[in-house]
Motif scaffolding. Structure first.
Motif, PDB file in Angstrom:
ATOM      1  N   LYS A 197       0.843  -1.197   0.000  1.00 23.71           N
ATOM      2  CA  LYS A 197       0.000   0.000   0.000  1.00 23.71           C
ATOM      3  C   LYS A 197       0.873   1.240   0.000  1.00 23.71           C
ATOM      4  O   LYS A 197       1.987   1.225   0.528  1.00 23.71           O
ATOM      5  CB  LYS A 197      -0.910   0.006   1.235  1.00 23.71           C
ATOM      6  N   ALA A 198       0.376   2.308  -0.615  1.00 19.71           N
ATOM      7  CA  ALA A 198       1.076   3.588  -0.612  1.00 19.71           C
ATOM      8  C   ALA A 198       0.046   4.699  -0.469  1.00 19.71           C
ATOM      9  O   ALA A 198      -1.004   4.664  -1.109  1.00 19.71           O
ATOM     10  CB  ALA A 198       1.880   3.768  -1.897  1.00 19.71           C
ATOM     11  N   VAL A 199       0.343   5.660   0.388  1.00 18.51           N
ATOM     12  CA  VAL A 199      -0.616   6.733   0.681  1.00 18.51           C
ATOM     13  C   VAL A 199       0.094   8.085   0.641  1.00 18.51           C
ATOM     14  O   VAL A 199       1.193   8.232   1.183  1.00 18.51           O
ATOM     15  CB  VAL A 199      -1.255   6.546   2.074  1.00 18.51           C
ATOM     16  N   THR A 200      -0.527   9.046   0.006  1.00 20.65           N
ATOM     17  CA  THR A 200      -0.039  10.424   0.019  1.00 20.65           C
ATOM     18  C   THR A 200      -1.058  11.298   0.728  1.00 20.65           C
ATOM     19  O   THR A 200      -2.237  11.272   0.393  1.00 20.65           O
ATOM     20  CB  THR A 200       0.168  10.965  -1.414  1.00 20.65           C
ATOM     21  N   GLU A 201      -0.591  12.061   1.703  1.00 21.59           N
ATOM     22  CA  GLU A 201      -1.454  12.986   2.444  1.00 21.59           C
ATOM     23  C   GLU A 201      -0.903  14.389   2.295  1.00 21.59           C
ATOM     24  O   GLU A 201       0.302  14.599   2.272  1.00 21.59           O
ATOM     25  CB  GLU A 201      -1.501  12.602   3.921  1.00 21.59           C
ATOM     26  N   GLY A 202      -1.817  15.358   2.196  1.00 23.47           N
ATOM     27  CA  GLY A 202      -1.382  16.724   2.002  1.00 23.47           C
ATOM     28  C   GLY A 202      -0.934  16.939   0.564  1.00 23.47           C
ATOM     29  O   GLY A 202      -1.056  16.062  -0.281  1.00 23.47           O
ATOM     30  N   GLY A 203      -0.400  18.093   0.285  1.00 26.20           N
ATOM     31  CA  GLY A 203       0.038  18.370  -1.074  1.00 26.20           C
ATOM     32  C   GLY A 203      -1.142  18.610  -2.002  1.00 26.20           C
ATOM     33  O   GLY A 203      -2.300  18.648  -1.591  1.00 26.20           O
ATOM     34  N   LYS A 204      -0.860  18.719  -3.286  1.00 27.69           N
ATOM     35  CA  LYS A 204      -1.895  19.036  -4.264  1.00 27.69           C
ATOM     36  C   LYS A 204      -2.662  17.822  -4.759  1.00 27.69           C
ATOM     37  O   LYS A 204      -3.780  17.957  -5.258  1.00 27.69           O
ATOM     38  CB  LYS A 204      -1.267  19.777  -5.461  1.00 27.69           C
ATOM     39  N   GLN A 205      -2.055  16.626  -4.691  1.00 25.54           N
ATOM     40  CA  GLN A 205      -2.707  15.439  -5.225  1.00 25.54           C
ATOM     41  C   GLN A 205      -2.641  14.268  -4.242  1.00 25.54           C
ATOM     42  O   GLN A 205      -1.894  13.316  -4.451  1.00 25.54           O
ATOM     43  CB  GLN A 205      -2.077  15.050  -6.563  1.00 25.54           C
ATOM     44  N   PRO A 206      -3.432  14.340  -3.164  1.00 24.00           N
ATOM     45  CA  PRO A 206      -3.447  13.215  -2.222  1.00 24.00           C
ATOM     46  C   PRO A 206      -4.032  11.978  -2.898  1.00 24.00           C
ATOM     47  O   PRO A 206      -4.842  12.084  -3.820  1.00 24.00           O
ATOM     48  CB  PRO A 206      -4.347  13.726  -1.093  1.00 24.00           C
ATOM     49  N   GLY A 207      -3.625  10.826  -2.447  1.00 23.62           N
ATOM     50  CA  GLY A 207      -4.147   9.603  -3.052  1.00 23.62           C
ATOM     51  C   GLY A 207      -3.718   8.376  -2.284  1.00 23.62           C
ATOM     52  O   GLY A 207      -2.909   8.446  -1.350  1.00 23.62           O
ATOM     53  N   GLU A 208      -4.281   7.248  -2.678  1.00 28.95           N
ATOM     54  CA  GLU A 208      -3.992   5.982  -2.023  1.00 28.95           C
ATOM     55  C   GLU A 208      -3.981   4.876  -3.062  1.00 28.95           C
ATOM     56  O   GLU A 208      -4.859   4.810  -3.926  1.00 28.95           O
ATOM     57  CB  GLU A 208      -5.049   5.692  -0.954  1.00 28.95           C
ATOM     58  N   VAL A 209      -2.981   4.004  -3.002  1.00 27.44           N
ATOM     59  CA  VAL A 209      -2.856   2.903  -3.947  1.00 27.44           C
ATOM     60  C   VAL A 209      -2.551   1.629  -3.172  1.00 27.44           C
ATOM     61  O   VAL A 209      -1.693   1.628  -2.286  1.00 27.44           O
ATOM     62  CB  VAL A 209      -1.720   3.153  -4.969  1.00 27.44           C
ATOM     63  N   THR A 210      -3.247   0.531  -3.483  1.00 27.74           N
ATOM     64  CA  THR A 210      -2.944  -0.757  -2.875  1.00 27.74           C
ATOM     65  C   THR A 210      -2.489  -1.724  -3.965  1.00 27.74           C
ATOM     66  O   THR A 210      -2.917  -1.646  -5.113  1.00 27.74           O
ATOM     67  CB  THR A 210      -4.160  -1.350  -2.138  1.00 27.74           C
ATOM     68  N   PHE A 211      -1.622  -2.654  -3.571  1.00 27.04           N
ATOM     69  CA  PHE A 211      -1.089  -3.667  -4.474  1.00 27.04           C
ATOM     70  C   PHE A 211      -1.418  -5.037  -3.886  1.00 27.04           C
ATOM     71  O   PHE A 211      -1.101  -5.296  -2.728  1.00 27.04           O
ATOM     72  CB  PHE A 211       0.424  -3.512  -4.618  1.00 27.04           C
ATOM     73  N   SER A 212      -2.031  -5.903  -4.675  1.00 29.69           N
ATOM     74  CA  SER A 212      -2.429  -7.217  -4.156  1.00 29.69           C
ATOM     75  C   SER A 212      -2.458  -8.237  -5.293  1.00 29.69           C
ATOM     76  O   SER A 212      -2.094  -7.928  -6.434  1.00 29.69           O
ATOM     77  CB  SER A 212      -3.815  -7.122  -3.501  1.00 29.69           C
ATOM     78  N   ASP A 213      -2.916  -9.440  -4.981  1.00 27.77           N
ATOM     79  CA  ASP A 213      -3.043 -10.529  -5.964  1.00 27.77           C
ATOM     80  C   ASP A 213      -1.754 -10.743  -6.748  1.00 27.77           C
ATOM     81  O   ASP A 213      -1.768 -11.003  -7.952  1.00 27.77           O
ATOM     82  CB  ASP A 213      -4.197 -10.247  -6.936  1.00 27.77           C
ATOM     83  N   TYR A 214      -0.637 -10.655  -6.043  1.00 30.12           N
ATOM     84  CA  TYR A 214       0.659 -10.871  -6.697  1.00 30.12           C
ATOM     85  C   TYR A 214       0.754 -12.283  -7.271  1.00 30.12           C
ATOM     86  O   TYR A 214       0.405 -13.262  -6.615  1.00 30.12           O
ATOM     87  CB  TYR A 214       1.793 -10.662  -5.698  1.00 30.12           C
ATOM     88  N   ASN A 215       1.213 -12.364  -8.518  1.00 26.01           N
ATOM     89  CA  ASN A 215       1.485 -13.634  -9.206  1.00 26.01           C
ATOM     90  C   ASN A 215       0.244 -14.498  -9.437  1.00 26.01           C
ATOM     91  O   ASN A 215       0.371 -15.677  -9.789  1.00 26.01           O
ATOM     92  CB  ASN A 215       2.555 -14.434  -8.458  1.00 26.01           C
ATOM     93  N   GLU A 216      -0.943 -13.934  -9.259  1.00 30.83           N
ATOM     94  CA  GLU A 216      -2.172 -14.675  -9.534  1.00 30.83           C
ATOM     95  C   GLU A 216      -2.578 -14.481 -11.001  1.00 30.83           C
ATOM     96  O   GLU A 216      -2.292 -13.457 -11.609  1.00 30.83           O
ATOM     97  CB  GLU A 216      -3.299 -14.215  -8.610  1.00 30.83           C
ATOM     98  N   LYS A 217      -3.257 -15.476 -11.538  1.00 34.78           N
ATOM     99  CA  LYS A 217      -3.646 -15.443 -12.939  1.00 34.78           C
ATOM    100  C   LYS A 217      -4.639 -14.313 -13.214  1.00 34.78           C
ATOM    101  O   LYS A 217      -5.583 -14.107 -12.471  1.00 34.78           O
ATOM    102  CB  LYS A 217      -4.281 -16.770 -13.346  1.00 34.78           C
ATOM    103  N   VAL A 218      -4.397 -13.602 -14.300  1.00 38.52           N
ATOM    104  CA  VAL A 218      -5.314 -12.544 -14.735  1.00 38.52           C
ATOM    105  C   VAL A 218      -6.390 -13.182 -15.617  1.00 38.52           C
ATOM    106  O   VAL A 218      -6.093 -13.763 -16.648  1.00 38.52           O
ATOM    107  CB  VAL A 218      -4.568 -11.450 -15.529  1.00 38.52           C
ATOM    108  N   GLU A 219      -7.627 -13.100 -15.180  1.00 47.99           N
ATOM    109  CA  GLU A 219      -8.740 -13.739 -15.891  1.00 47.99           C
ATOM    110  C   GLU A 219      -9.250 -12.841 -17.015  1.00 47.99           C
ATOM    111  O   GLU A 219     -10.306 -12.228 -16.915  1.00 47.99           O
ATOM    112  CB  GLU A 219      -9.873 -14.069 -14.909  1.00 47.99           C
TER     113      GLU A 219
END
Length: 247
Positions: free
Chosen positions: A206-228
């Motif tokens: 997970k990565a989170v930005t607080e404050g600044g002009k473009q706050p946001g949040e990104v999560t990373f999951s399902d590593y190495n799992e098949k893309v359907e």
């Protein structure tokens, strides 16, 4: 496709400025055992490397543009140019499907209104395209940098200087997995956090930005799992050239 390009650009900013840094307290004692006493900067470098080398990953996030518009995505993408996901923004939503060099986009009415705005016969085209899988090419669909795994994750490593001067935060739990928070605060008041898995590969969770002009949040999951990713039914696919206006 203006809506999609805006989304890709904002998420690239979120990843480039967010996933390379972190936030939290300076209590990283538990993580010292997991990472063998490595420095925060080295842990971040290892995390970026592991994330980029994964065979597949799901990326889900939101970001707010300076205009106040919130955009979001949820994509599962692999190294074989297979990709499924959704993008949202400006009150619109679209599904994206990629198999190799073929891309299909299925947008709602608002999505096509935003994308075709200013073109002759927009409303007629919108009626013909909405709810259908519209064929496109990777360099035409506005998904470049998203459905291309390596291009998308390249933002993680675009500026190595952003991984300098991090501090270790506390360990916490992200989607049932233990993670170490890495910390960095900018002079402009922006605070960013990267959470790195403490067990197995040091993937970014997970990565989170607080404050600044473009706050946001990104999560990373399902590593190495098949893309359907499966070919959509032929009767639900249209060529954008088929969208015509009456004289």
């Amino acid at each position: 496709m203006a809506a999609k390009k805006a989304l890709v650009a904002a998420v690239a900013v979120c990843l480039g400025a967010t996933a390379l840094a972190g936030c939290g307290s300076d209590d990283g004692k538990d993580a010292d055992k997991a990472f063998g006493g490595k420095s925060p900067d080295q842990i971040a470098a290892d995390a970026v490397k592991a994330t980029r080398e994964a065979k597949s990953v799901r990326v889900e996030g939101t970001a707010r543009q300076p205009t106040g518009n919130e955009i979001g995505l949820n994509f599962h993408v692999d190294e074989q140019d297979h990709c499924t996901g959704t993008i949202t923004g400006q009150g619109a939503k679209a599904e994206v499907l990629q198999l190799g060099q073929q891309v299909y986009v299925r947008g709602d009415q608002k999505f096509w209104q935003n994308s075709l705005q200013g073109q002759p016969g927009t409303q007629q085209k919108v009626q013909q395209l909405q709810g259908k899988w519209v064929k496109s090419q990777p360099n035409q669909a506005g998904t470049e940098g998203v459905c291309d795994k390596q291009a998308f994750l390249a933002a993680l490593d675009s500026d190595k200087s952003e991984r300098k001067g991090l501090t270790k935060g506390e360990t916490t739990e992200i989607d049932g997995k233990d993670a170490l928070a890495l910390v960095k605060k900018q002079s402009n008041g922006e605070k960013t956090t990267m959470y790195v898995a403490t067990e197995g590969e040091p993937y970014i969770l997970k990565a989170v930005t607080e404050g600044g002009k473009q706050p946001g949040e990104v999560t990373f999951s399902d590593y190495n799992e098949k893309v359907e990713a499966k070919q959509p039914p032929a009767d639900q696919v249209v060529d954008p050239g088929a969208a015509k206006t009456s004289g």
